[in-house]
Design a protein around this motif. Sequence first.
Motif: not given
Length: 713
Positions: A370, A400, A445
């Motif tokens: 990410d 996440a 993610t």
Amino acid sequence: MTTTFRRPVHLFLLCLGCTIADAAEWNFSALQPCTLSSTELSNLPPDQNIDPCILYDEGPEPNDSNSTSYDLVVQNIQITPHDCRDHRDGAPMAIKKLNEDNGGQGFPIGFNKDFFLGFRLFSVVAGNSNFLGQEAYLEIHTQILNSFLEDTDGQMRYIIGSCSFTSSAEKEPAGDHEAILMAQVGPPGFYEPRTSNPWVFGIHVSSDDYPLAAARKLSFQATQNDDLATQPVRVIYRTSSEFFFSTCASALKEIRSAGFQDVAEVLYDPDADEDGDGTPNHQDFDFLESIADTICPPGSAENPDFRPAIFMCTLREQDIILPRFRENGCLPSSMWLTSATWGFWTEPNLDAIEDFQGAGQWHPKFTYNDQFFDSGLEMIEANEAEVGYYGGYDMLVSYAVPILFAQHLQQAYRVFDNPTPDEDILTPSGREVLRRRMLDLRADTLFGPVQFNDNQRNIGRGSAAVQWQPDSDSEGEVKSALVSPDNQAEAEIIIPAATADDCQAGEFHNVSVLLERTSLLQSVCQSCPEDSYTAAAGQRLECEVCPSGTSTDGFVGATNCTYYDDNLLSNGMLSFGYVAMSVSWLMAVVFLGWIFKHREDPVVRLAQIPYLVLICVGGIISTSSIIGVTMQAGTGEDTSAADAGCKSVPILYSIGWIIQYGSVCAKTLRLKRVVENSSGGRRTAITAWRTGHAIAIPLIVDIAILIAWSVID
């Protein structure tokens, strides 16, 4: 690790002066900071209770223009029991990263990316669930969540899901208050049907996906080998919890849809007492061993067509079933276990689980990233400095979820010049639009791609399927190799396992070695002992004994037996050789005697007596090589005399032959020179010694060759 609590929660205080002890219900606004760290809380003994408390209060105060530059503060609530530290300890890191983004302005949304969000997290520990009991704990959990949602009515807020076994307390409050819940639950039944509670989403991939990689590899292998009709598949699973039941039910569905015909299952209630002995099934040795006997009966190794692929959805029952498999001589072609990814079971059993398969939510080899971390592993390592321990995938999921909430708002308002989330959250229609935009979310993610199906489950990627394979970096050790999804895999699934694979020629399946080791899937192939063999690859349980008169000449692992014919000379042939040699010697001696008797005869003298003598001597020497030929040895006899005799044959024969025929040459050469001398008018004596080089030179060359041959060989 010390408790992080930056400020008392005065903003939500509804009843000044009231105490928790006096309250009829547990209200969020009355909670105090925890005095123990997350790890200390998770280690509480069952007999030590704690009052609900706030473990983490991370982020800015909402709607405080004097203390924050954010356009809107998004509230996040997470409530967990004392022992769910991984599920809660990743979220504070995400909140910090989001608030520090863009030089501390927060997370931007809108088309122009000029509307900045701040995030605040309240992480509550609702009590010691072991002390309180499940029902009492869930009641407190529900009370605190309801009070928070009531206190924050009209504000942008999300619910970060709890541990799976307490998550049921959150579904109803989320639906009643129309707040999005991102649950950390794997089994699909928690989310079905969506219409029962459209505010529940799940970030976990479905646990029903766990066995699919193994089942599909097995199907591919069987299809390639045309074994769908004959490959046995066996499934052992519990009726509860839903995780165990639905996971193996999914495997059965996949196996049957692939066309396997020899499929059998054993489904049991772990808490029932099948045999009435007072011990629940999941702890009953006799009951569980009977299951093992049903799946893989004693003596099944004797049937080379019975190499079952086994799927087991169990908690600890495998500790009884697997040893029974070994006792029965079971040779599975593959083994898939729910426990194959659980550290509490795999770590003490590393010497027993080579080639075992399993699956989970995440694997350290995943390369998903990410805007803050290049990989999930990097995040877990960074968070270790914050929380004081090395977390697992639940910590990564906890991290996440807030990031996913930020991405939800970013995508929901990405085409708007002037985002109005603070206004939209005030109306039912606005909240419904936000919910539907979560349903349409496509996000990347650290946990992997996130996308929701009609039941609002994450279908962005498959589960992390693993197989315990040899570690190339550490000899004799195994590692959890990622084998699925394909775009992340570091290795291929090995099917069939070595224990069910064909042994090479010269080997056999020695089932007895299963009792000598803990590993069930390692090869049981062993080399055939001396004087036995297997001619081709296969799954023979024993080697063929060499026929009478044959052997493997002391070798093990033979692919054939050898019949040794010594090829010795017969007695008749030996007798003939001795007679022939004797006749030759006798004739040579007779001729020598005749030459000596008539040595003064002019005719004999003219025939050159020295050469006549050498011809006889050469004959005796060359024919004496017959003695070396007759010196022989059979199998198992002393070969020293035979070796010496074998070496003497070329020596005697070649020297004798050169002396014989060298003498003929020398004799002829002397006659030639005598004739030449007479025709020239000169009379010069031509003695035998003057032509002796015709014998000496070849003899010297021969002896040199023989010496070199003897030295080298």
